[in-house]
Design an enzyme around this catalytic site. Structure first.
Site, mmCIF file in Angstrom:
data_model
loop_
_atom_site.group_PDB
_atom_site.id
_atom_site.type_symbol
_atom_site.label_atom_id
_atom_site.label_comp_id
_atom_site.label_asym_id
_atom_site.label_seq_id
_atom_site.Cartn_x
_atom_site.Cartn_y
_atom_site.Cartn_z
ATOM 1 N N ASP A 7 0.889 -1.156 0.000
ATOM 2 C CA ASP A 7 0.000 0.000 0.000
ATOM 3 C C ASP A 7 0.936 1.217 0.000
ATOM 4 O O ASP A 7 2.103 1.108 0.381
ATOM 5 C CB ASP A 7 -0.864 -0.038 1.269
ATOM 6 C CG ASP A 7 -1.655 1.227 1.452
ATOM 7 O OD1 ASP A 7 -2.341 1.630 0.504
ATOM 8 O OD2 ASP A 7 -1.575 1.828 2.552
ATOM 9 N N ASP A 9 -0.045 5.098 0.784
ATOM 10 C CA ASP A 9 -0.284 6.081 1.850
ATOM 11 C C ASP A 9 -0.271 5.401 3.222
ATOM 12 O O ASP A 9 -1.062 4.488 3.453
ATOM 13 C CB ASP A 9 -1.656 6.758 1.658
ATOM 14 C CG ASP A 9 -1.734 7.582 0.376
ATOM 15 O OD1 ASP A 9 -0.671 8.023 -0.080
ATOM 16 O OD2 ASP A 9 -2.839 7.785 -0.144
HETATM 17 C C1 G6P Z 1 -5.525 5.974 -0.397
HETATM 18 C C2 G6P Z 1 -5.693 6.785 0.883
HETATM 19 C C3 G6P Z 1 -7.107 7.287 1.010
HETATM 20 C C4 G6P Z 1 -7.525 8.036 -0.257
HETATM 21 C C5 G6P Z 1 -7.418 7.112 -1.453
HETATM 22 C C6 G6P Z 1 -7.774 7.805 -2.762
HETATM 23 O O1 G6P Z 1 -6.143 4.749 -0.244
HETATM 24 O O2 G6P Z 1 -5.372 5.996 2.020
HETATM 25 O O3 G6P Z 1 -7.201 8.123 2.136
HETATM 26 O O4 G6P Z 1 -8.852 8.502 -0.152
HETATM 27 O O5 G6P Z 1 -6.072 6.666 -1.536
HETATM 28 O O6 G6P Z 1 -6.806 8.776 -3.060
HETATM 29 P P1 G6P Z 1 -6.848 9.772 -4.270
HETATM 30 O O7 G6P Z 1 -5.416 10.268 -4.362
HETATM 31 O O8 G6P Z 1 -7.241 8.988 -5.487
HETATM 32 O O9 G6P Z 1 -7.820 10.834 -3.950
HETATM 33 MG MG MG Z 2 -2.719 3.143 3.600
#
Ligand code: G6P
Ligand code: MG
Length: 210
Positions: A7, A9
């Protein structure tokens, strides 16, 4: 030789604080209460689903078009913040552990719900580290659905049972398990009962024998 799917983030980089600032800007504009507790629920969740969670505390109904405009506004602001990221946003421990796993012959992939994945990898100089990238741009369903990880395995030409997922979100651990993969939990996910291998620091990945 097992393949690793990471993953992004909360595992390789910490963009939580930027998501927080972006969503806070939207919440303030609408007069919706928003704090770290709500932000924690957004981990691993797609952009539009994140907005729906924030709107749980809003008393007005919005059209799909209005929602899409808000999500776009948040993303523009968020991308502005991401633009300031540099390779120093990746901890030395993370970079050296990834290099060692590669040296040992493991295939490495990204499995992230974010549509900004490639931008973040570029800014932090991580793109070339990975053999495959599965992200928000190639999936229909976000975590806890296993799609993002199954796609990563497919891009690597690996069987799911030969993949180890590294996650910080409960929804990500659920996705890994639903996909028939081994789940390593770091951060929040290290305390989740469904995690196969809880770790406290990134370099502990070098000791995992799955
Ligand atoms: C990751 C983060 C989420 C976020 C998602 C979509 O999973 O943990 O918090 O909402 O990505 O991110 P984006 O950059 O597409 O808005
Ligand atoms: Mg994460």
């Amino acid at each position: 030789m097992k393949a690793f799917i990471f993953d992004l983030d909360g595992v390789l980089v910490f963009t939580d604080k930027y998501h927080y600032q972006g969503w806070k800007m939207i919440a303030d504009k609408l007069g919706i209460p928003f704090d770290e507790k709500v932000n924690n629920r957004l981990r691993g969740v797609s952009r539009m689903e994140s907005l729906e969670i924030i709107l749980e505390n809003y008393d007005k109904e919005l059209t799909q078009e209005e929602k899409e405009k808000l999500a776009e506004e948040k993303n523009d602001f968020y991308r502005g913040l991401l633009g300031n990221m540099t390779p120093s946003d990746v901890a030395d421990e993370v970079r050296s552990t990834l290099a060692e796993l590669k040296k040992r012959g493991h295939k490495l992939a990204i499995g992230s719900s974010s549509k900004n994945t490639k931008f973040i990898l570029e800014k932090t100089d991580l793109t070339d580290v990975f053999d495959a990238i599965s992200d928000g741009t190639n999936i229909e369903k976000s975590k806890p659905d296993p799609e993002v990880f199954l796609k990563a395995a497919e891009f690597l030409s690996e069987e799911p049972s030969n993949c180890i997922v590294v996650e910080d979100a409960f929804s990500g651990v659920d996705a890994a398990k639903a996909g028939g993969m081994v789940a390593v939990g770091i951060g929040d996910a290290s305390g989740y009962e469904k995690t196969d291998f809880p770790i406290k620091s990134f370099k502990e990945l070098l000791d995992i024998e799955a």
